[in-house]
Design a protein around this motif. Structure first.
Motif, PDB file in Angstrom:
ATOM      1  N   THR A 309      77.794 -16.994  14.522  1.00 17.45           N
ATOM      2  CA  THR A 309      77.834 -15.843  13.614  1.00 17.45           C
ATOM      3  C   THR A 309      76.514 -15.656  12.855  1.00 17.45           C
ATOM      4  OG1 THR A 309      78.669 -17.124  11.721  1.00 17.45           O
ATOM      5  CG2 THR A 309      80.292 -16.267  13.285  1.00 17.45           C
ATOM      6  N   LYS A 310      75.568 -16.569  13.026  1.00 17.59           N
ATOM      7  CA  LYS A 310      74.323 -16.528  12.261  1.00 17.59           C
ATOM      8  C   LYS A 310      73.273 -15.711  13.003  1.00 17.59           C
ATOM      9  CE  LYS A 310      75.615 -19.507   8.993  1.00 17.59           C
ATOM     10  NZ  LYS A 310      75.752 -19.147   7.573  1.00 17.59           N
ATOM     11  N   LYS A 311      72.752 -14.687  12.366  1.00 18.41           N
ATOM     12  CA  LYS A 311      71.756 -13.823  13.010  1.00 18.41           C
ATOM     13  C   LYS A 311      70.398 -14.501  13.141  1.00 18.41           C
ATOM     14  CE  LYS A 311      70.387 -11.580   8.671  1.00 18.41           C
ATOM     15  NZ  LYS A 311      70.250 -10.290   7.950  1.00 18.41           N
ATOM     16  N   GLU A 312      70.144 -15.538  12.320  1.00 20.73           N
ATOM     17  CA  GLU A 312      68.850 -16.219  12.392  1.00 20.73           C
ATOM     18  C   GLU A 312      68.760 -17.189  13.571  1.00 20.73           C
ATOM     19  OE1 GLU A 312      70.186 -15.485   8.202  1.00 20.73           O
ATOM     20  OE2 GLU A 312      70.918 -16.782   9.823  1.00 20.73           O
ATOM     21  N   VAL A 313      69.879 -17.478  14.206  1.00 18.46           N
ATOM     22  CA  VAL A 313      69.909 -18.460  15.294  1.00 18.46           C
ATOM     23  C   VAL A 313      69.512 -17.784  16.608  1.00 18.46           C
ATOM     24  CG1 VAL A 313      71.359 -20.029  16.630  1.00 18.46           C
ATOM     25  CG2 VAL A 313      71.638 -19.869  14.151  1.00 18.46           C
ATOM     26  N   ARG A 314      68.421 -18.277  17.186  1.00 22.01           N
ATOM     27  CA  ARG A 314      68.014 -17.762  18.499  1.00 22.01           C
ATOM     28  C   ARG A 314      68.849 -18.411  19.589  1.00 22.01           C
ATOM     29  NH1 ARG A 314      63.989 -19.764  21.903  1.00 22.01           N
ATOM     30  NH2 ARG A 314      63.141 -21.029  20.206  1.00 22.01           N
ATOM     31  N   THR A 315      69.004 -19.746  19.502  1.00 21.53           N
ATOM     32  CA  THR A 315      69.845 -20.466  20.451  1.00 21.53           C
ATOM     33  C   THR A 315      70.135 -21.847  19.882  1.00 21.53           C
ATOM     34  OG1 THR A 315      70.030 -21.258  22.742  1.00 21.53           O
ATOM     35  CG2 THR A 315      67.865 -21.441  21.711  1.00 21.53           C
ATOM     36  N   PHE A 316      71.167 -22.500  20.407  1.00 23.13           N
ATOM     37  CA  PHE A 316      71.452 -23.878  20.020  1.00 23.13           C
ATOM     38  C   PHE A 316      72.019 -24.608  21.236  1.00 23.13           C
ATOM     39  CE2 PHE A 316      75.287 -21.477  19.041  1.00 23.13           C
ATOM     40  CZ  PHE A 316      76.316 -22.261  19.556  1.00 23.13           C
ATOM     41  N   ALA A 317      71.849 -25.929  21.240  1.00 24.34           N
ATOM     42  CA  ALA A 317      72.262 -26.712  22.405  1.00 24.34           C
ATOM     43  C   ALA A 317      72.722 -28.090  21.976  1.00 24.34           C
ATOM     44  CB  ALA A 317      71.106 -26.833  23.396  1.00 24.34           C
ATOM     45  N   ASN A 318      73.822 -28.532  22.579  1.00 26.29           N
ATOM     46  CA  ASN A 318      74.313 -29.900  22.412  1.00 26.29           C
ATOM     47  C   ASN A 318      74.117 -30.612  23.752  1.00 26.29           C
ATOM     48  OD1 ASN A 318      77.550 -31.488  22.291  1.00 26.29           O
ATOM     49  ND2 ASN A 318      75.608 -32.273  21.577  1.00 26.29           N
ATOM     50  N   GLN A 319      72.925 -31.155  23.921  1.00 24.14           N
ATOM     51  CA  GLN A 319      72.603 -31.838  25.160  1.00 24.14           C
ATOM     52  C   GLN A 319      72.074 -33.224  24.848  1.00 24.14           C
ATOM     53  OE1 GLN A 319      69.769 -29.193  26.903  1.00 24.14           O
ATOM     54  NE2 GLN A 319      68.202 -29.524  25.340  1.00 24.14           N
ATOM     55  N   TYR A 320      71.891 -34.046  25.872  1.00 26.38           N
ATOM     56  CA  TYR A 320      71.487 -35.426  25.639  1.00 26.38           C
ATOM     57  C   TYR A 320      70.135 -35.483  24.946  1.00 26.38           C
ATOM     58  CZ  TYR A 320      70.213 -40.276  26.311  1.00 26.38           C
ATOM     59  OH  TYR A 320      69.825 -41.566  26.090  1.00 26.38           O
ATOM     60  N   HIS A 321      70.059 -36.297  23.880  1.00 26.89           N
ATOM     61  CA  HIS A 321      68.818 -36.498  23.118  1.00 26.89           C
ATOM     62  C   HIS A 321      68.503 -37.982  23.147  1.00 26.89           C
ATOM     63  CE1 HIS A 321      65.983 -36.599  19.780  1.00 26.89           C
ATOM     64  NE2 HIS A 321      65.920 -35.281  19.832  1.00 26.89           N
ATOM     65  N   GLU A 322      67.223 -38.324  23.319  1.00 24.63           N
ATOM     66  CA  GLU A 322      66.832 -39.728  23.436  1.00 24.63           C
ATOM     67  C   GLU A 322      67.164 -40.546  22.197  1.00 24.63           C
ATOM     68  OE1 GLU A 322      62.161 -38.805  22.196  1.00 24.63           O
ATOM     69  OE2 GLU A 322      62.656 -39.689  24.126  1.00 24.63           O
ATOM     70  N   ARG A 323      67.275 -39.903  21.042  1.00 22.84           N
ATOM     71  CA  ARG A 323      67.582 -40.619  19.804  1.00 22.84           C
ATOM     72  C   ARG A 323      69.052 -40.561  19.436  1.00 22.84           C
ATOM     73  NH1 ARG A 323      63.791 -38.042  15.420  1.00 22.84           N
ATOM     74  NH2 ARG A 323      65.070 -39.366  14.085  1.00 22.84           N
ATOM     75  N   PHE A 324      69.755 -39.446  19.746  1.00 19.26           N
ATOM     76  CA  PHE A 324      71.113 -39.236  19.246  1.00 19.26           C
ATOM     77  C   PHE A 324      72.157 -39.151  20.354  1.00 19.26           C
ATOM     78  CE2 PHE A 324      68.066 -36.566  16.718  1.00 19.26           C
ATOM     79  CZ  PHE A 324      67.835 -37.520  15.733  1.00 19.26           C
ATOM     80  N   GLY A 325      71.742 -39.301  21.612  1.00 22.26           N
ATOM     81  CA  GLY A 325      72.690 -39.157  22.705  1.00 22.26           C
ATOM     82  C   GLY A 325      73.242 -37.746  22.745  1.00 22.26           C
ATOM     83  N   PHE A 326      74.593 -37.647  22.883  1.00 22.04           N
ATOM     84  CA  PHE A 326      75.258 -36.340  22.870  1.00 22.04           C
ATOM     85  C   PHE A 326      75.851 -36.015  21.500  1.00 22.04           C
ATOM     86  CE2 PHE A 326      75.311 -37.378  27.398  1.00 22.04           C
ATOM     87  CZ  PHE A 326      74.844 -36.190  27.947  1.00 22.04           C
ATOM     88  N   GLY A 327      75.430 -36.775  20.478  1.00 18.94           N
ATOM     89  CA  GLY A 327      76.018 -36.598  19.151  1.00 18.94           C
ATOM     90  C   GLY A 327      75.246 -35.694  18.235  1.00 18.94           C
ATOM     91  N   ALA A 328      74.391 -34.794  18.776  1.00 17.41           N
ATOM     92  CA  ALA A 328      73.601 -33.914  17.925  1.00 17.41           C
ATOM     93  C   ALA A 328      73.435 -32.557  18.582  1.00 17.41           C
ATOM     94  CB  ALA A 328      72.230 -34.524  17.631  1.00 17.41           C
ATOM     95  N   THR A 329      73.287 -31.531  17.755  1.00 16.01           N
ATOM     96  CA  THR A 329      73.019 -30.168  18.221  1.00 16.01           C
ATOM     97  C   THR A 329      71.673 -29.728  17.653  1.00 16.01           C
ATOM     98  OG1 THR A 329      75.347 -29.529  18.417  1.00 16.01           O
ATOM     99  CG2 THR A 329      73.742 -27.755  18.080  1.00 16.01           C
ATOM    100  N   GLU A 330      70.817 -29.196  18.506  1.00 16.16           N
ATOM    101  CA  GLU A 330      69.514 -28.708  18.066  1.00 16.16           C
ATOM    102  C   GLU A 330      69.565 -27.188  17.977  1.00 16.16           C
ATOM    103  OE1 GLU A 330      64.777 -29.604  18.575  1.00 16.16           O
ATOM    104  OE2 GLU A 330      66.193 -30.367  20.070  1.00 16.16           O
ATOM    105  N   ILE A 331      69.151 -26.668  16.833  1.00 12.81           N
ATOM    106  CA  ILE A 331      69.204 -25.237  16.549  1.00 12.81           C
ATOM    107  C   ILE A 331      67.786 -24.683  16.530  1.00 12.81           C
ATOM    108  CG2 ILE A 331      70.037 -23.482  14.932  1.00 12.81           C
ATOM    109  CD1 ILE A 331      71.749 -25.825  13.684  1.00 12.81           C
TER     110      ILE A 331
END
Length: 335
Positions: A309-331
């Motif tokens: 619902t946020k107009k400022e968000v271009r995209t976000f992804a919950n994918q594997y991260h070397e530091r957080f595994g699958f426990g983080a979302t990058e916006i």
């Protein structure tokens, strides 16, 4: 090799004695003087034996007997340590090329703490937006911390050095954390190398911060109340610093959480997320990483629904991260 590890040497400019703790290259060693380590060139040190031999012996005249009860207590001498902030230091390691000219092979990267505080820090260096090295550790007052080596050719890729500091000894008047980033351009790097060659100095450094910042009131802009923007740069100065990584695990947010219901925990986590989301927008951050953990996925799903619902968000992804595994979302934001 003139010097070896364990040799006692004399620092010529200060006339202090220290111990060789590491041979850096054919022209430079790392010495320890009263617990402080720093690199020096061979022509800046010498063996101390001549100085010891040539010093005039002080003849102490005979004095009257002094009984123990009359002895004057010696005052403890303190070594002066000057506060100058926290620095990122670069030690270029030289080698000879085919023309016998000195060229930089790599850089040894150090963190220097010239303050009275101890810090925990989260460090990573990025090359073209990809994380190349990551480290979590701590540094004591007036100490240096070796981070890692970076080959010279990689410094041409405009590396970005990212730090997130927090006080080990918590202080209610000080900020919970302090994030800072340093980026060096190739032209600036070459200038610094030439400067230390001319000055015959082993390193160059850049200040990350002078004093650890004070805590500011939680001020989050409300965009729904007013559309008047009077001085946005001045307004940002009064805001709490933004974070590039926000950890929403409840034990990171409050101390006494074990008696709370799942609904109460989720509410606290979402309020915390909204706060740092708004701060990221106010500071015009390019991206924000939200650590929500894996668990049942309830918190992750709630955050994803809000982001849609946020107009400022271009995209976000919950994918594997070397530091957080699958426990983080990058916006990723758009402005």
């Amino acid at each position: 090799m003139k010097y070896e590890v364990g040799d006692i040497v004399l620092i010529l400019h200060s006339q202090e004695e220290g111990e060789v703790v590491e041979i850096i290259n054919s022209e430079m060693v790392l010495v320890d003087v009263n617990g402080v380590r720093f690199p020096v060139y061979f022509d800046q040190i010498d063996f101390p034996y001549f100085k010891r031999f040539s010093e005039k012996k002080i003849v102490v005249p005979k004095r009257e007997k002094v009984y123990v009860d009359n002895l004057k207590k010696e005052e403890a001498t303190k070594k002066s340590q000057i506060h100058s902030g926290v620095w990122l230091s670069f030690l270029p390691v030289f080698e000879k090329d085919i023309f016998e000219d000195d060229v930089v092979e790599k850089f040894k990267i150090y963190l220097l703490n010239q303050t009275n505080e101890s810090y925990r820090f989260n460090y990573q260096v990025r090359f073209k937006d990809s994380s190349d090295f990551h480290l979590n550790n701590s540094i004591l007052p007036f100490k240096e911390f070796y981070l890692h080596d970076i080959p010279f050719e990689e410094m041409n890729d405009a590396p970005k050095f990212e730090f997130d500091f927090e006080l080990i000894n918590s202080n209610k008047k000080k900020a919970d954390h302090y994030e800072t980033t340093f980026k060096i351009k190739a032209k600036q790097l070459f200038q610094k190398i030439e400067e230390i060659k001319m000055k015959n100095e082993p390193t160059f450094a850049f200040q990350l911060f002078d004093h650890y910042p004070d805590k500011v009131d939680d001020v989050v802009p409300d965009y729904n109340k007013s559309t008047e923007f009077y001085n946005i740069s001045r307004a940002r100065q009064k805001l709490e610093p933004a974070r590039s990584v926000v950890d929403l695990h409840i034990e990171k947010l409050i101390d006494n959480w074990k008696g709370l219901s799942n609904f109460e925990i989720l509410t606290i986590q979402l309020n915390h997320f909204e706060k740092y989301y708004q701060l990221a927008i106010a500071h015009r951050q390019p991206n924000l990483v939200v650590i929500h953990g894996v668990g049942t996925g309830k918190l992750r799903n709630e955050i994803h629904e809000i982001l849609k619902t946020k107009k400022e968000v271009r995209t976000f992804a919950n994918q594997y991260h070397e530091r957080f595994g699958f426990g983080a979302t990058e916006i990723y934001f758009q402005y």
